[in-house]
Design a protein around this motif. Structure first.
Motif, PDB file in Angstrom:
ATOM      1  N   HIS A  25       0.851  -1.185   0.000  1.00 15.53           N
ATOM      2  CA  HIS A  25       0.000   0.000   0.000  1.00 15.53           C
ATOM      3  C   HIS A  25       0.892   1.242   0.000  1.00 15.53           C
ATOM      4  O   HIS A  25       1.727   1.418   0.887  1.00 15.53           O
ATOM      5  N   ILE A  26       0.701   2.098  -1.002  1.00 17.89           N
ATOM      6  CA  ILE A  26       1.539   3.289  -1.110  1.00 17.89           C
ATOM      7  C   ILE A  26       0.701   4.542  -0.860  1.00 17.89           C
ATOM      8  O   ILE A  26      -0.530   4.505  -0.833  1.00 17.89           O
ATOM      9  N   GLY A  27       1.399   5.658  -0.696  1.00 16.58           N
ATOM     10  CA  GLY A  27       0.706   6.911  -0.439  1.00 16.58           C
ATOM     11  C   GLY A  27       1.562   8.104  -0.788  1.00 16.58           C
ATOM     12  O   GLY A  27       2.496   8.015  -1.590  1.00 16.58           O
TER      13      GLY A  27
ATOM     14  N   ASN B 223       5.687   3.424   9.393  1.00 17.29           N
ATOM     15  CA  ASN B 223       6.932   2.894   8.826  1.00 17.29           C
ATOM     16  C   ASN B 223       6.880   1.390   8.634  1.00 17.29           C
ATOM     17  O   ASN B 223       7.538   0.846   7.740  1.00 17.29           O
ATOM     18  N   ASP B 224       6.094   0.707   9.469  1.00 17.46           N
ATOM     19  CA  ASP B 224       6.008  -0.751   9.347  1.00 17.46           C
ATOM     20  C   ASP B 224       4.935  -1.193   8.352  1.00 17.46           C
ATOM     21  O   ASP B 224       4.659  -2.386   8.213  1.00 17.46           O
ATOM     22  N   GLY B 225       4.315  -0.226   7.656  1.00 16.84           N
ATOM     23  CA  GLY B 225       3.327  -0.548   6.644  1.00 16.84           C
ATOM     24  C   GLY B 225       1.905  -0.644   7.146  1.00 16.84           C
ATOM     25  O   GLY B 225       0.978  -0.773   6.339  1.00 16.84           O
ATOM     26  N   THR B 226       1.697  -0.595   8.457  1.00 18.06           N
ATOM     27  CA  THR B 226       0.337  -0.643   8.982  1.00 18.06           C
ATOM     28  C   THR B 226      -0.314   0.733   8.870  1.00 18.06           C
ATOM     29  O   THR B 226       0.367   1.756   8.732  1.00 18.06           O
TER      30      THR B 226
ATOM     31  N   ASN C 168       4.863  15.771   8.126  1.00 23.75           N
ATOM     32  CA  ASN C 168       4.684  15.330   6.731  1.00 23.75           C
ATOM     33  C   ASN C 168       4.483  13.818   6.659  1.00 23.75           C
ATOM     34  O   ASN C 168       5.154  13.101   5.916  1.00 23.75           O
ATOM     35  N   TYR C 169       3.535  13.353   7.464  1.00 26.25           N
ATOM     36  CA  TYR C 169       3.234  11.921   7.500  1.00 26.25           C
ATOM     37  C   TYR C 169       2.827  11.425   6.113  1.00 26.25           C
ATOM     38  O   TYR C 169       2.461  12.209   5.223  1.00 26.25           O
ATOM     39  N   VAL C 170       2.884  10.129   5.901  1.00 25.54           N
ATOM     40  CA  VAL C 170       2.508   9.521   4.623  1.00 25.54           C
ATOM     41  C   VAL C 170       1.048   9.098   4.691  1.00 25.54           C
ATOM     42  O   VAL C 170       0.656   8.295   5.552  1.00 25.54           O
ATOM     43  N   ALA C 171       0.234   9.656   3.802  1.00 22.61           N
ATOM     44  CA  ALA C 171      -1.191   9.329   3.737  1.00 22.61           C
ATOM     45  C   ALA C 171      -1.425   8.286   2.655  1.00 22.61           C
ATOM     46  O   ALA C 171      -0.880   8.377   1.548  1.00 22.61           O
TER      47      ALA C 171
END
Length: 754
Positions: free
Chosen positions: A304-306, A344-347, A371-374
């Motif tokens: 899952h990317i963002g 960071n762990d993909g969850t 700047n979290y990854v959404a």
């Protein structure tokens, strides 16, 4: 048989009109097949009109035409007496542009044709198919595709297919005595036309003769007509190309850039739509590919990317993220969902657990992470073009003009026609209530702008100078037959032509706009484009619904729950309060009591999240699709009168903003069935309400409690507003009104309607 089809019948159109289903046939229909003139062909009308459903004795037919049948009878009209290409071109003035043009088309009842006089064909170079979770389903009696079937799962949406064909066409200036366009100059008259200019001065491609495979289409030519579809969804590509709207921001990168964004999953250019196959379908029927759910998590190599999220402290509609538009230019999705953080762990972390989720998005900071990854989610809407490839023309007619094809979100009111709604507002709504919209609800057919010229980079021959692709036109010379001798009952059908789509782009529901520099014209060109819509589209649907039916006739009005003015209210049943599931999966407002006080309880708007509901198929049109054109219009008018009544009770003048801001709609019901309060109001007032009666329960709220987190769902937050006063108001179509304030008696009320 050929001679029989061409021989004059013993019945004139005047004699045909009383026959069930033939009331709106063209007044000059004389033969079973009138070569080159579908509307004047009695057999064509019999097979194609949705009103022809019974035999002459009144018995319902047991079988109806398929899409293949409709295509075939149209071929008969244009091929029974074949024309030579030279003869057809001789009908066209020297110097006029001629081409093979692809159109979406329908045979319509009189009221919705270009001229409004009799049933006829209507064409557009733009088709609007709609995504769904089930394959398209043909309703032979209606001669149309269904938005859903009564036997379907409650949460299913049928993909809405669109029928295309190729025609020999000529380019003409707008002319309402010849071909149209439909509702000529309406957008210009209302001051909301995207590209200014009168239709008389604009160029329209107008169909002259249908082109189909075989030796019967054109004398001396054996044609092979094939349509080819190209579609793409480039929302995620553009999100990263525009760096989440933070282009030029030092130190911020969204996470992906070209060339990796030039392919999937950022740019999807396959498996979005396809031409349906099968002997009952016929050629040219395009449908979005049905999927298990409307959206999916965006995966790349199974992960899952963002996107990284930049801070945007001025975003007033957070927690939706805004990539700001510049006027009508929407170079990337204007609104996007950023509330599911990828750790960071993909969850995933659901940011709706945060009380101040809007601030989290504005600051792009959560749990010490900037700047979290959404997470990205992919929808399968998009746009593209339909090409015609024709063998057998031997070099003649070298220019091929494609159709513009839109793959749009579902229409929750498939039987509410945008164009009819606009006409009603213009001609029938009293002036005192005319300011019911944020802006005039133009249809896509009213707008004048180029199709998506950025598709030229992928092979589309879309010309920037042509600003009429979404207009509706008739066949050349189709205007002028005069009024039909009878009338027919309106048949509810879902349409795939642009007069049933939204023509306001902020950013839009069906399609948006962008501005791109064209080196040939040496100027910026305003054009249609799907990539400016929300990513994924349910995120923007939430905002559209909350802004008082911003796209009326398409988007439900959820402002009952969001707070603020209601324009086209959803009934209690449609928002999940009377046994049926809520249209969006979110339970509507409730009245609760605590510590001897009454409160208006809603799911807090900031935390309402349509993405899980779309992923888990919690949206439904089961109730909203039951709403007719008349129902919808009456709801709007009754609501406007209700607000005016409350203003009168408080002795407020014409500015009703204090009423809109302080009153909430606790309950709304449309119709008498099962409502004990309506007979009570009648008994107390002596009024007798009609069956269209609407009943409102309105509450005045004065203060708001601190948000309360649902102990069973940490992502759900409840908003409580203290109720200070309550009104129950009954309104009917006879302009009768009764009101009950608090626990007082029901009283009649007179209202000025002009």
């Amino acid at each position: 048989m050929r001679d029989d089809l061409l021989a004059p019948t013993h019945l004139s159109a005047l004699e045909l009109a009383p026959i069930d289903g033939f009331g709106d046939i063209a007044p000059d229909a004389r033969r079973l097949i009138e070569p080159g003139r579908p509307a004047q062909s009695i057999l064509f009308h019999a097979l194609t009109s949705p009103n022809v459903a019974r035999d002459i004795d009144g018995n319902s037919f047991t079988s109806f035409p398929t899409p293949a049948d409709l295509d075939l009878i149209e071929n008969v009209v244009f091929g029974l007496v074949p024309q030579s290409l030279d003869a057809l071109l001789a009908r066209i003035d020297v110097g006029q542009n001629v081409a093979v043009v692809v159109f979406a088309r329908e045979y319509r009842q009189a009221a919705k044709t270009v001229h409004g006089n009799h049933a006829d064909m209507v064409f557009s170079r733009t088709g609007v198919a709609r995504v769904g979770t089930l394959d398209p389903l043909w309703d032979g009696q209606a001669r149309a595709y269904l938005p859903r079937d009564s036997a379907d799962d409650t949460f299913a949406f049928r993909a809405l297919a669109c029928r295309y064909a190729a025609y020999l066409s000529v380019q003409l200036k707008g002319d309402d005595s010849d071909f149209g366009p439909f509702k000529m100059n309406r957008g210009l008259r209302l001051g909301r036309q995207a590209v200014p200019g009168a239709d008389e001065d604009m160029d329209f491609w107008v169909p002259v003769h249908k082109l189909f495979s075989g030796p019967d289409c054109l004398v001396g030519k054996n044609l092979d007509v094939q349509l080819v579809a190209h579609h793409m969804n480039e929302k995620l590509k553009r999100i990263h190309e525009h760096n989440m709207g933070a282009v030029g921001t030092i130190g911020f990168e969204s996470g992906f850039e070209p060339p990796e964004t030039d392919g999937e999953p950022f740019l999807i250019d396959s498996d979005l739509a396809e031409f349906l196959a099968g002997p009952e379908v016929g050629p040219g029927v395009l449908s979005p590919i049905a999927r298990a759910s409307m959206i999916e998590p965006t995966l790349r190599n199974g992960i899952h990317i963002g996107t990284r999220v930049p801070a945007m402290p001025g975003n007033g509609l957070a927690p939706s993220f805004n990539i700001a538009a510049s006027g009508r230019a929407h170079p990337a999705p204007e609104w996007m969902h950023v509330r599911h953080r990828i750790r960071n762990d993909g969850t995933l972390q659901n940011l709706n657990e945060k009380r101040r989720v809007a601030e989290v998005v504005q600051q792009a900071r959560v749990d010490g992470v900037r700047n979290y990854v959404a997470a990205h989610y992919t929808d399968f809407a998009g746009d593209g073009w339909i090409d015609a490839r024709i063998g057998g023309l031997d070099g003649d007619l070298s220019r091929m003009v494609p159709a513009y094809s839109v793959l749009a979100a579902p229409d929750f009111y498939p039987y509410v026609d945008q164009s009819v709604l606009l006409d009603w507002w213009e001609t029938q709504v009293p002036s005192r209530f005319s300011a019911i919209w944020n802006r005039a609800p133009l249809t896509l057919a009213d707008q004048r702008s180029a199709a998506n010229i950025t598709l030229r980079a992928h092979g589309a021959d879309i010309r920037p100078e042509n600003t009429t692709p979404s207009a509706l036109v008739g066949l050349q010379g189709s205007v002028g037959s005069g009024q039909s001798f009878g009338s027919v009952e309106e048949v509810q059908r879902a349409s795939y032509l642009p007069d049933g789509a939204a023509g306001i782009y902020q950013p839009g529901w069906d399609v948006s706009t962008d501005v791109t520099f064209d080196p040939g014209l040496a100027e910026n060109v305003l054009h249609l484009a799907a990539y400016g819509l929300g990513s994924p589209f349910p995120e923007d649907a939430k905002l559209c619904a909350a802004l008082s039916a911003y796209w009326p006739g398409v988007a439900p009005d959820s402002s009952r729950s969001a707070g603020g003015r209601v324009v086209a209210p959803l009934t209690d049943k449609e928002i999940g309060l009377e046994g049926a599931p809520a249209w969006d999966g979110i339970l509507g407002p409730r009245r609760i009591e605590a510590n001897g006080e009454a409160f208006f309880e809603t799911d807090n708007f900031d935390h309402v999240d349509y993405i899980p509901n779309a992923l888990n198929n919690r949206f439904t049109m089961v109730e909203t699709m039951k709403v007719s054109q008349q129902d919808y219009q009456f709801r709007i008018m009754s609501t406007a009168r209700m607000y005016r009544l409350i203003g009168d009770l408080h002795q407020i003048g014409d500015d009703l903003r204090p009423v809109y801001n302080s009153y909430r709609m606790m309950s709304f019901r449309h119709g008498r069935d099962g409502d004990a309060e309506i007979p009570a109001a009648e008994a107390a007032t002596g009024l007798v309400f009609d069956d269209q009666v609407c009943k409102f329960h309105m509450v005045l709220v004065t203060s708001t409690e601190a948000l309360k987190q649902d102990p069973n769902d940490p992502t759900r937050w409840l908003k409580h507003e203290l109720i200070a006063l309550e009104h129950r108001i009954v309104v009917d179509a006879l302009n009768q009104i009764a009101v009950q304030t608090a626990d007082g008696p029901w009283e009649p009320h007179q209202q000025l309607l002009v």
